[in-house]
Design an enzyme around this catalytic site. Structure first.
Site: not given
Length: 520
Positions: A109, A311
């Site tokens: 992320s 993500d």
């Protein structure tokens, strides 16, 4: 040490030093990795942790012999390493770069963005903090008023276009190849330098098919078809034939495509066969959609395939440390790596309530809990499978992953994170963890800096023969000083370069060049 170069080397495919990594237990055998959890805005807190670690490292390094002024030592520090203005007035600035202490830097992320900044762009932590703050201001300072998290509307809280714009601006400032040029910059690092890993989750029609898709800045063994790569290692690799030589922008967008916040990321990537044959430049294709639902079909050129990503922050890989550990084991065999894992001070909470928002947040919190992997890695450390350091405030801080107050500048949020970080630093035993970790990293770097390979690792140094009548192709490159000296002695007479070996070495020497800072 690599043998003499006898053919043109692709600087991204050849791995001369890894050829002997399995057989020679030298200072480069034990791999060192840095891992960043995902945590949205709190990635800034992670960078404060790394900054303090590098400041402790600076103190240890400068006290060693009184001559060490940067982590390039004993090499000379290149120009434009930092884009910060008034460096002489920056008391916390440290020209000790993480890419000189770690062989691998990976993240999930927003931790993926940090991994890109530190590995691909080889930044100082202070530059990384500045870039991260600027990106957060652009991305999190402009939420939509109505979105799926507050009204269950079929659109995400933030625009993927704004995320893309923020990432493009960083690439344009830092990469040597400009965005407006014909070549799309790749997530690719020079061999025998620090490697980058970005984790994502692959989906098909909105459903997860691979919880851990690794974008690599290097070519994995299975793709290189190495004779010395053990066949039994390949089963450990995630997507060994995909996610290499990929557009830097695509990697960043795939690694940060958080559901409900930005939505899934749809793109086209080259197939394994095409990737293996040559470097492929791909056109950007992006569609922002509701999870599991497409608004339109991507045009997929011949030789490429469509991909869908989100993500990896909403999975166990939100703490990517174990994935880095597996990657090192699969590439380097019997290795006891040093792993430094940096958290985001994620607080423990239950999100009590029955509303849709509470339900969503509770589910995300459970999916992305980094403590499970932390416990797993602690066990590996106890068994002696690795040397493991975890730097994280387990009590957490009261900052949501997309909190940015006030919206246009974020000064309150930044001040909160800095204040809470300093409070955590004062707790018993925390500073000792930093010192123990820093001493270990400094010891390993200072051993490595005495080897011929250090110039390559620190500077990206290579040699291109400029001696007249060289029998080798002009694009032939030698990665090692000794290797190139052997070429000169074997292929040339002393009168070809007038016997001045040092002069011809300097003429033929090349290093990675940092992009200069734009005028204010």
């Amino acid at each position: 040490m690599a043998g003499p170069s006898t053919a043109t080397r692709d600087l991204h495919l050849a791995e001369p030093h890894d050829q002997v990594a399995r057989n020679e237990h030298g200072p480069w055998f034990q791999k060192i990795a840095l891992s960043f959890d995902g945590g949205g805005v709190r990635g800034y807190w992670s960078l404060l942790v790394l900054q303090h670690l590098m400041l402790v490292i600076r103190e240890i390094e400068t006290n060693q012999d009184g001559t060490t002024r940067s982590s390039f030592h004993p090499c000379e520090k290149p120009d434009n390493v930092s884009h910060l203005p008034n460096l002489l007035n920056q008391t916390s600035y440290t020209p000790f770069l993480p890419c000189h202490y770690f062989d691998y830097i990976g993240g999930t992320s927003t931790g993926a963005l940090i991994a890109i900044l530190l590995s691909k762009f080889r930044m100082t932590v202070e530059d990384c903090l500045r870039e991260y703050e600027d990106m957060a201001r652009v991305i999190f300072g402009h939420p939509r008023l109505i979105h799926r998290m507050n009204a269950l509307m079929p659109r995400n809280k933030y625009s993927m276009k704004i995320l893309e714009k923020a990432i493009k601006e960083v690439i344009d400032r830092r990469v040597q190849v400009r965005i407006e040029d014909d070549t799309d910059p790749l997530f690719q690092t020079e061999i025998d330098t620090c490697r980058g890993i970005v984790l994502a989750t692959q989906l098909v029609e909105g459903r997860v098919v691979a919880k851990r898709f690794l974008f690599r800045s290097y070519t994995p063994y299975s793709e290189k078809k190495r004779k010395n790569a053990q066949a039994t290692d390949n089963f450990l690799l995630n997507n060994p034939h995909e996610g290499i030589r990929t557009s830097l922008l695509k990697v960043a967008l795939a690694g940060t495509a958080a559901p409900f916040y930005f939505g899934h990321y749809h793109t086209v990537l080259s197939t394994a066969q095409v990737q293996a044959a040559k470097r492929v430049q791909t056109d950007l294709s992006r569609v922002e959609t509701e999870p599991g639902r497409r608004k339109g079909k991507l045009h997929v050129p011949e030789g490429k395939s469509s991909y869908e990503f989100q993500d990896a922050g909403f999975s166990r890989a939100n703490n990517p440390c174990h994935e880095l550990y597996r990657e090192i084991q699969s590439h380097h065999g019997d290795n006891v790596p040093v792993l430094v894992s940096i958290g985001t001070a994620r607080r423990k909470e239950s999100f009590v309530g029955e509303g849709a928002v509470a339900t969503i947040k509770r589910g995300f919190h459970q999916l992305g809990d980094p403590e499970e992997v932390h416990g797993l890695m602690e066990g590996e450390g106890v068994r002696g499978s690795c040397v493991y350091y975890r730097l994280n405030d387990e009590d957490g801080i009261n900052v949501d992953m997309d909190e940015w107050k006030p919206k246009k500048v974020g000064s309150i949020t930044i001040t909160t994170m800095r204040t809470k970080f300093n409070e955590w630093l004062e707790k018993d035993g925390v500073e000792d963890k930093f010192k123990e970790c820093a001493k270990h990293l400094v010891r390993l770097r200072r051993i490595r800096m005495t080897t011929p390979r250090w110039e390559r690792f620190a500077l990206g140094q290579y040699f291109v023969c400029q001696v007249q009548n060289c029998p080798k192709d002009r694009d032939n490159q030698w990665l090692d000083r000794v290797d190139f000296e052997n070429h000169l002695k074997r292929e040339h007479r002393e009168e070809d370069y007038r016997g001045d070996l040092e002069s011809v070495l300097n003429t033929c020497r090349r290093i990675l060049v940092y992009r200069s800072r734009r005028p204010s």
